[in-house]
Design an enzyme around this catalytic site. Sequence first.
Site, short mmCIF file in Angstrom:
data_model
loop_
_atom_site.label_atom_id
_atom_site.label_comp_id
_atom_site.label_asym_id
_atom_site.label_seq_id
_atom_site.Cartn_x
_atom_site.Cartn_y
_atom_site.Cartn_z
N HIS A 1 4.51 12.72 -1.33
CA HIS A 1 6.18 12.46 -1.13
C HIS A 1 6.90 13.50 -0.48
CE1 HIS A 1 9.97 11.76 -2.64
NE2 HIS A 1 9.82 10.28 -2.41
N SER B 1 -4.13 -0.58 -5.97
CA SER B 1 -2.66 -0.53 -5.46
C SER B 1 -2.17 -1.78 -5.33
CB SER B 1 -2.47 0.28 -4.30
OG SER B 1 -1.39 0.16 -3.64
#
Length: 484
Positions: free
Chosen positions: A202, A405
């Site tokens: 991120h 995921s």
Amino acid sequence: MVGSVDVLVDDLSINRAVDVLPDEFDVSAIIKDPVPPVVAETNGKVEAQFNAGNEKREIVLGRNIHTSCLEVTEPEDDDDITGDRDAHMASVLARYRKSLTERTKYHLGYPYNLDFDYGALSQLQHFSINNLGDPFIESNYGVHSRQFEVGVLDWFARLWELEKNEYWGYITNCGTEGNLHGILVGREVLPDGILYASRESHYSIFKAARMYRMECEKIETLNSGEIDCDDFKAKLLCHQDKPAIINVNIGTTVKGAVDDLDLVIQKLEEAGFSHDRFYIHVDGALFGLMMPFVKRAPKVTFKKPIGSVSVSGHKFVGCPMPCGVQITRLEHINALSRNVEYLASRDATIMGSRNGHAPIFLWYTLNRKGYKGFQKEVQKCLRNAFYFKDRLIDAGIGAMLNELSSTVVFERPHDEEFIRKWQLACKGNIAHVVVMPNVTIQKLDEFLNELVQKRVTWFEEGKYQPYCIASDVGENSCLCALHK
């Protein structure tokens, strides 16, 4: 009630007392703005300015909201008598609520759980609840929610297997703050340490490196988005003289990839780093709360040599305001904390004032759902994500889904207006849909049906070609003309 307000506002607009909003908040309207142009308008259509061939794609930025902001105006002398201003504001808020309802219908690209109901907590909105200072030390400010905050922190510490007398943490204002705090603790524990993070970490991780002026090594990634541990070890061997501060992703931002925590630790040990010469921060923004409820998933636990873990509260949990949870080892926090007489408390957080409502919302959800409730929601999200990935491939659209995921990656749509409508997150030639508890099979089908129809228009007469996503997710997941 609403009708009477609308009539009154219409009268006001005739008398030019106030400027009212149009009947619809057109969130996709094209606004000419003074910032450098990032989209071009052609006959009312918006087309992204992409470079041809293998040249770098220009980033398509959003529009400048300043040109459509709701101006704040001073009240007239007779506003209290006529009620004009209250009626105007009621109309603005009603239409804004309508726009929120509409935009929520088309929310697929960002990892926020919009399936919640906190009506029972509306009774608390009249209070200014501020948890300034250390969560575990009561300050002189009495309107706080520390009792809820510590209850939430205990729940997460138990989830990650750290005893009450061994952890410290707090409810952050967002996921980025959790990362900033985790990296800061690592820097304070190992002042000359080098920060290691994969390229798909991120952006807040690299923001932390800039803010703290830390030396940072970007690690390559696999096609899945997972950190390349061979490259990680090679870079460690180049800097054996300095400690290592490592960011490990439990779900990368774009591809939802989960870094192999055990392999990261193994590579550190192989490179000669003892446990006192490295600090691991685990960024579990979204999947940090989902992973514990997937039986085959590797565990994130403080029984392993990690220093801190952070998750977002407004993502999988479904808190209506941005917030997060940051947990670290109690032994580390003394390097960061300072006593503050003004508060009669200790300062060890990034921010001073902290949202005291957020811990109550989190506490409310944890109590309602519990471990079993979260497990059911995780299973539902994973099932729906696999369903959506399979449907994309059946439709001839290249797609990829990491095993642990619920982030489905696929070819970027060719129309920026379509991207904005469905609020897709894009990077290069790929876009993704994050399947959250509020994302139903029906919504996924609606999105896919519209995407398939749009692709017929985009690709007719060879105007466009499907993007090649082989370099992003691997040849096996690409269905462009070259890799079918």
